[in-house]
Design a protein around this motif. Structure first.
Motif, PDB file in Angstrom:
ATOM      1  N   GLY A  73       0.750  -1.028   0.020  1.00 33.60           N
ATOM      2  CA  GLY A  73       0.015  -0.026   0.004  1.00 33.60           C
ATOM      3  C   GLY A  73       0.945   1.182   0.058  1.00 33.60           C
ATOM      4  O   GLY A  73       1.938   1.363   0.319  1.00 33.60           O
ATOM      5  N   VAL A  74       0.408   2.381  -0.443  1.00 33.29           N
ATOM      6  CA  VAL A  74       0.886   3.459  -0.569  1.00 33.29           C
ATOM      7  C   VAL A  74       0.156   4.630  -0.082  1.00 33.29           C
ATOM      8  O   VAL A  74      -1.201   4.668  -0.625  1.00 33.29           O
ATOM      9  CB  VAL A  74       1.651   3.774  -2.199  1.00 33.29           C
ATOM     10  N   VAL A  75       0.594   5.796   0.698  1.00 36.81           N
ATOM     11  CA  VAL A  75      -0.055   6.684   0.879  1.00 36.81           C
ATOM     12  C   VAL A  75       0.943   7.956   0.644  1.00 36.81           C
ATOM     13  O   VAL A  75       1.932   8.193   0.881  1.00 36.81           O
ATOM     14  CB  VAL A  75      -0.193   6.762   2.485  1.00 36.81           C
ATOM     15  N   THR A  76       0.122   8.793   0.121  1.00 39.22           N
ATOM     16  CA  THR A  76       0.911  10.189  -0.365  1.00 39.22           C
ATOM     17  C   THR A  76      -0.010  11.282  -0.103  1.00 39.22           C
ATOM     18  O   THR A  76      -1.416  11.325   0.317  1.00 39.22           O
ATOM     19  CB  THR A  76       1.129  10.091  -1.887  1.00 39.22           C
ATOM     20  N   GLY A  77       0.580  12.535  -0.310  1.00 37.86           N
ATOM     21  CA  GLY A  77      -0.388  13.686  -0.590  1.00 37.86           C
ATOM     22  C   GLY A  77      -1.122  13.701  -1.761  1.00 37.86           C
ATOM     23  O   GLY A  77      -0.731  13.118  -2.518  1.00 37.86           O
ATOM     24  N   GLU A  78      -2.161  14.657  -1.419  1.00 32.98           N
ATOM     25  CA  GLU A  78      -3.038  14.699  -3.084  1.00 32.98           C
ATOM     26  C   GLU A  78      -2.300  15.174  -4.093  1.00 32.98           C
ATOM     27  O   GLU A  78      -2.524  14.694  -5.331  1.00 32.98           O
ATOM     28  CB  GLU A  78      -4.048  15.492  -2.515  1.00 32.98           C
ATOM     29  N   ASP A  79      -1.160  15.958  -4.154  1.00 25.72           N
ATOM     30  CA  ASP A  79      -0.796  16.640  -5.200  1.00 25.72           C
ATOM     31  C   ASP A  79       0.801  15.719  -5.620  1.00 25.72           C
ATOM     32  O   ASP A  79       1.668  16.198  -6.376  1.00 25.72           O
ATOM     33  CB  ASP A  79      -0.068  18.038  -4.869  1.00 25.72           C
ATOM     34  N   PHE A  80       0.990  14.637  -4.999  1.00 23.08           N
ATOM     35  CA  PHE A  80       2.053  13.680  -5.191  1.00 23.08           C
ATOM     36  C   PHE A  80       2.081  13.287  -6.614  1.00 23.08           C
ATOM     37  O   PHE A  80       0.899  12.895  -7.307  1.00 23.08           O
ATOM     38  CB  PHE A  80       2.284  12.618  -4.332  1.00 23.08           C
ATOM     39  N   THR A  81       3.132  13.595  -7.559  1.00 23.16           N
ATOM     40  CA  THR A  81       3.176  13.063  -9.135  1.00 23.16           C
ATOM     41  C   THR A  81       4.421  12.074  -9.245  1.00 23.16           C
ATOM     42  O   THR A  81       5.551  12.542  -8.211  1.00 23.16           O
ATOM     43  CB  THR A  81       3.332  14.359  -9.705  1.00 23.16           C
ATOM     44  N   PHE A  82       4.680  11.496 -10.015  1.00 22.70           N
ATOM     45  CA  PHE A  82       5.914  10.593 -10.494  1.00 22.70           C
ATOM     46  C   PHE A  82       5.903  10.304 -12.000  1.00 22.70           C
ATOM     47  O   PHE A  82       4.973  10.555 -12.766  1.00 22.70           O
ATOM     48  CB  PHE A  82       5.767   9.257  -9.607  1.00 22.70           C
ATOM     49  N   GLY A  83       6.869   9.771 -12.213  1.00 23.69           N
ATOM     50  CA  GLY A  83       7.293   9.186 -13.441  1.00 23.69           C
ATOM     51  C   GLY A  83       7.426  10.341 -14.390  1.00 23.69           C
ATOM     52  O   GLY A  83       7.609  11.524 -14.139  1.00 23.69           O
ATOM     53  N   ARG A  84       7.963  10.207 -15.586  1.00 18.22           N
ATOM     54  CA  ARG A  84       8.576  11.069 -16.925  1.00 18.22           C
ATOM     55  C   ARG A  84       7.534  12.040 -17.018  1.00 18.22           C
ATOM     56  O   ARG A  84       6.281  11.999 -17.022  1.00 18.22           O
ATOM     57  CB  ARG A  84       8.587  10.230 -18.152  1.00 18.22           C
ATOM     58  N   GLY A  85       7.915  13.336 -16.817  1.00 17.70           N
ATOM     59  CA  GLY A  85       7.281  14.539 -17.011  1.00 17.70           C
ATOM     60  C   GLY A  85       6.028  14.651 -15.872  1.00 17.70           C
ATOM     61  O   GLY A  85       4.997  15.475 -16.087  1.00 17.70           O
ATOM     62  N   ARG A  86       6.380  14.060 -14.907  1.00 15.51           N
ATOM     63  CA  ARG A  86       5.350  14.171 -13.704  1.00 15.51           C
ATOM     64  C   ARG A  86       3.996  13.644 -14.328  1.00 15.51           C
ATOM     65  O   ARG A  86       3.252  14.237 -13.656  1.00 15.51           O
ATOM     66  CB  ARG A  86       5.376  15.442 -13.065  1.00 15.51           C
TER      67      ARG A  86
END
Length: 313
Positions: free
Chosen positions: A118-131
């Motif tokens: 499981g993953v918990v993040t903030g609402e604005d978290f982005t990842f990967g190429r070009g976000r």
């Protein structure tokens, strides 16, 4: 608490855990909400908790000439994560290769290489190429990845403003320690090794413990009421100059705390210095007599401030 690095195998006892995923520099109220939720979910399911962070900060990778802006070192974050209930801290080496991964490739690393359940993040978290990866995309991947994803809403203050590292940095640059402390839930603190200096302070009765500012954000230059946290648990009250010491030639950027009623050597020891309250900007003085008199007045002011300020770790 264990400290892990991306690329190394995840120990078997930490696989199947819940990961709080973000940068978490400063570990302010909003970050604490994300990690707190990850701990809550993990404890309910009997799973371990891993808090993941990135180093260097993505801003440093893409804009290397950006002025220093760190609010916490990795060691400080590790201590804060442990106090919040984490079983391990994982540091992702933020490289151009990591930044260029497609979102599904990053999700594969989480699920297969790291065994995250499981993953918990903030609402604005982005990842990967070009976000291009989002929390919604992570949640949609559940059928193939097996990862359950959750986003924690932004935390706001009493005025309805979102708590953010940017607001904390702006407050510190303005010398507003009270706002920074409120959003961080503790004073902003600079950690570093005490280094040898010119030792002029001891000749005028105010020896200092000189610390390089390193990669930390530069708060407003000036005089502060401070507290020093030693490795053995002792807390020392003091006053510090943070800046370039305009009365000396050549100027040198340092944090120079003078601790009251303390005569022990701190050379080559790692200490943490909390900025409690900004007293005044730096100024240049003609002659040691004027400088010494002003330092004495600053120390008196700092003593009064610290006498009415509770300790916050």
């Amino acid at each position: 608490m264990e400290r892990l690095k991306s690329g190394a195998p995840i120990p078997a006892h930490l696989r199947g855990g819940i990961m709080a995923l973000g940068n978490f520099d400063g570990f302010h109220l909003g970050h604490q909400a994300v990690v707190g939720r990850a701990v809550e979910r993990a404890r309910a399911d009997g799973r371990p908790v891993i808090v993941a962070t990135f180093d260097p900060h993505p801003m440093r990778l893409f804009h290397p000439d950006t002025p220093w802006f760190r609010l916490t070192s990795l060691d400080q974050r590790a201590a804060l994560f442990e106090r919040a209930g984490a079983d391990a801290m994982l540091t992702f080496a933020f490289t151009h290769e990591l930044a260029a991964l497609e979102p599904d490739q990053f999700i594969h690393i989480l699920a297969q290489d790291m065994g995250v359940a499981g993953v918990v993040t903030g609402e604005d978290f982005t990842f990967g190429r070009g976000r291009s990866g989002s929390v919604a995309l992570l949640a949609q991947s559940h059928a193939t990845s097996g990862i359950i994803a959750e986003a924690v809403p932004a935390v706001t203050n009493d005025a309805g403003e979102i708590v953010s590292s940017s607001r904390i940095r702006a407050a510190l640059r303005a010398g507003d320690c009270a706002t920074a402390t409120r959003l961080l839930t503790r004073p902003f603190a600079i950690q570093g090794m005490v280094q040898h200096g010119d030792k002029l302070g001891r000749t005028i009765g105010f020896p200092t413990a000189n610390i390089d500012l390193g990669h930390y954000l530069r708060p407003a230059y000036g005089i502060y009421a401070v507290r020093g946290l030693l490795r053995d648990g002792r807390v020392l009250d003091g006053a510090a100059n943070l800046g370039i010491r305009p009365s000396f030639d050549p100027p040198k950027e340092l944090l120079e705390p003078h601790f009251f009623d303390f005569a022990e050597s701190l050379y080559d020891q790692c200490i943490e210095v909390q900025l409690i309250e900004f007293i005044r900007p730096e100024a240049k003085y003609e002659g040691l007599d004027a400088l010494t008199a002003q330092i004495a007045a600053d120390c008196d002011a700092a003593r009064q401030i610290l006498a009415r300020t509770p300790h916050l770790a």
